[in-house]
Scaffold this motif. Sequence first.
Motif, short mmCIF file in Angstrom:
data_model
loop_
_atom_site.label_atom_id
_atom_site.label_comp_id
_atom_site.label_asym_id
_atom_site.label_seq_id
_atom_site.Cartn_x
_atom_site.Cartn_y
_atom_site.Cartn_z
N MET A 1 -7.59 -3.54 -5.07
CA MET A 1 -7.68 -4.21 -6.24
C MET A 1 -6.59 -5.45 -6.35
O MET A 1 -5.39 -5.34 -5.90
N ASP A 20 2.62 -3.12 -6.84
CA ASP A 20 1.84 -1.75 -6.72
C ASP A 20 2.83 -0.76 -7.00
O ASP A 20 2.47 0.15 -8.01
N THR A 24 1.70 1.89 -9.94
CA THR A 24 1.66 3.30 -9.75
C THR A 24 2.46 4.22 -11.07
O THR A 24 2.05 5.05 -11.64
N LYS A 70 -3.61 -4.53 -12.95
CA LYS A 70 -3.37 -4.01 -11.43
C LYS A 70 -3.57 -2.68 -11.37
O LYS A 70 -3.10 -1.78 -12.02
N ASN A 71 -4.55 -2.37 -10.26
CA ASN A 71 -4.75 -0.86 -9.93
C ASN A 71 -5.15 0.06 -11.08
O ASN A 71 -4.82 1.23 -11.37
#
Length: 120
Positions: A1, A20, A24, A70-71
Amino acid sequence: MTDSATIDPATTNIPISLTDRAATQIGKILQGEDEGTVLRVSVQGGGCSGFQYGFTLDDTKTDDDLVLEKNGVTVLIDSVSVDYLAGSEIDYVDDLIGAAFKINNPNATASCGCGTSFSI
Protein backbone atom coordinates in the motif's frame (compact mmCIF):
# COMPACT_ATOMS: atom_id res chain seq x y z
CA MET A 1 0.00 0.00 0.00
CA THR A 2 1.24 3.51 -0.71
CA ASP A 3 1.29 6.64 1.39
CA SER A 4 -1.58 9.03 0.94
CA ALA A 5 -1.99 12.33 2.66
CA THR A 6 -4.40 15.21 2.52
CA ILE A 7 -2.28 18.33 2.81
CA ASP A 8 -3.58 21.89 2.75
CA PRO A 9 -1.34 23.68 0.21
CA ALA A 10 -1.81 26.91 2.14
CA THR A 11 -0.18 25.28 5.16
CA THR A 12 2.67 23.32 3.62
CA ASN A 13 3.71 21.66 0.41
CA ILE A 14 6.34 19.47 2.04
CA PRO A 15 4.86 16.07 2.92
CA ILE A 16 5.21 14.27 6.22
CA SER A 17 5.83 10.55 5.85
CA LEU A 18 5.20 7.46 7.94
CA THR A 19 7.55 4.47 7.78
CA ASP A 20 6.36 0.87 7.51
CA ARG A 21 7.80 0.20 11.00
CA ALA A 22 5.78 3.06 12.48
CA ALA A 23 2.59 1.94 10.71
CA THR A 24 3.05 -1.62 11.98
CA GLN A 25 3.53 -0.45 15.58
CA ILE A 26 0.56 1.93 15.40
CA GLY A 27 -1.55 -0.98 14.14
CA LYS A 28 -0.47 -3.08 17.15
CA ILE A 29 -1.32 -0.25 19.56
CA LEU A 30 -4.74 0.31 18.01
CA GLN A 31 -5.73 -3.39 18.01
CA GLY A 32 -7.28 -3.16 21.47
CA GLU A 33 -8.93 0.22 20.91
CA ASP A 34 -12.42 1.15 19.76
CA GLU A 35 -13.01 1.35 16.02
CA GLY A 36 -12.22 4.83 14.71
CA THR A 37 -9.38 5.42 17.17
CA VAL A 38 -6.25 6.81 15.51
CA LEU A 39 -2.85 8.14 16.57
CA ARG A 40 -2.53 11.91 16.84
CA VAL A 41 0.95 13.43 16.58
CA SER A 42 1.43 17.00 17.73
CA VAL A 43 4.07 19.58 18.55
CA GLN A 44 3.70 21.45 21.82
CA GLY A 45 5.68 24.12 23.60
CA GLY A 46 7.84 22.73 26.39
CA GLY A 47 10.44 20.08 26.89
CA CYS A 48 14.08 20.78 27.55
CA SER A 49 14.73 22.19 24.05
CA GLY A 50 11.66 24.42 23.57
CA PHE A 51 9.24 22.09 21.74
CA GLN A 52 8.19 18.52 22.32
CA TYR A 53 6.37 15.86 20.33
CA GLY A 54 3.09 14.51 21.61
CA PHE A 55 1.56 11.12 20.78
CA THR A 56 -2.04 10.50 21.84
CA LEU A 57 -4.92 8.28 20.84
CA ASP A 58 -7.87 10.19 19.41
CA ASP A 59 -11.21 9.45 17.82
CA THR A 60 -12.03 12.94 16.55
CA LYS A 61 -10.77 14.41 13.27
CA THR A 62 -11.02 18.16 12.78
CA ASP A 63 -11.44 19.87 9.41
CA ASP A 64 -7.88 21.22 9.40
CA ASP A 65 -6.11 17.98 10.41
CA LEU A 66 -3.53 16.47 8.10
CA VAL A 67 -4.42 12.81 7.56
CA LEU A 68 -1.63 10.29 6.94
CA GLU A 69 -2.65 6.76 5.99
CA LYS A 70 -0.37 3.80 5.53
CA ASN A 71 -0.92 0.04 5.69
CA GLY A 72 -4.42 0.48 7.09
CA VAL A 73 -3.55 2.89 9.92
CA THR A 74 -4.33 6.57 10.21
CA VAL A 75 -2.31 9.35 11.84
CA LEU A 76 -3.74 12.83 12.44
CA ILE A 77 -1.63 15.98 12.75
CA ASP A 78 -3.18 19.35 13.63
CA SER A 79 -2.60 22.29 11.29
CA VAL A 80 -0.25 24.16 13.66
CA SER A 81 1.95 21.09 14.18
CA VAL A 82 2.14 20.46 10.41
CA ASP A 83 4.25 23.59 10.00
CA TYR A 84 6.80 22.31 12.55
CA LEU A 85 6.80 18.80 11.07
CA ALA A 86 6.99 19.68 7.35
CA GLY A 87 9.34 17.24 5.63
CA SER A 88 9.55 14.94 8.67
CA GLU A 89 9.49 11.17 8.78
CA ILE A 90 7.66 9.42 11.62
CA ASP A 91 9.48 6.19 12.42
CA TYR A 92 9.52 3.52 15.13
CA VAL A 93 12.82 2.30 16.50
CA ASP A 94 13.49 -0.68 18.75
CA ASP A 95 17.10 -0.83 19.87
CA LEU A 96 19.18 -1.55 22.95
CA ILE A 97 18.19 1.64 24.75
CA GLY A 98 14.47 1.12 24.19
CA ALA A 99 11.61 1.23 21.75
CA ALA A 100 9.86 4.45 20.78
CA PHE A 101 8.41 6.50 17.98
CA LYS A 102 11.07 8.78 16.52
CA ILE A 103 10.49 11.82 14.35
CA ASN A 104 13.28 12.61 11.91
CA ASN A 105 12.61 16.34 11.60
CA PRO A 106 14.71 18.37 9.14
CA ASN A 107 13.44 21.59 10.76
CA ALA A 108 14.95 20.82 14.18
CA THR A 109 18.21 22.66 14.77
CA ALA A 110 18.86 20.93 18.09
CA SER A 111 17.32 18.09 20.05
CA CYS A 112 17.52 16.62 23.51
CA GLY A 113 18.82 13.19 24.46
CA CYS A 114 15.26 12.11 25.26
CA GLY A 115 14.39 12.28 21.56
CA THR A 116 11.05 13.98 22.10
CA SER A 117 12.25 17.55 22.62
CA PHE A 118 13.69 19.84 19.95
CA SER A 119 14.30 23.46 18.96
CA ILE A 120 13.95 25.27 15.67
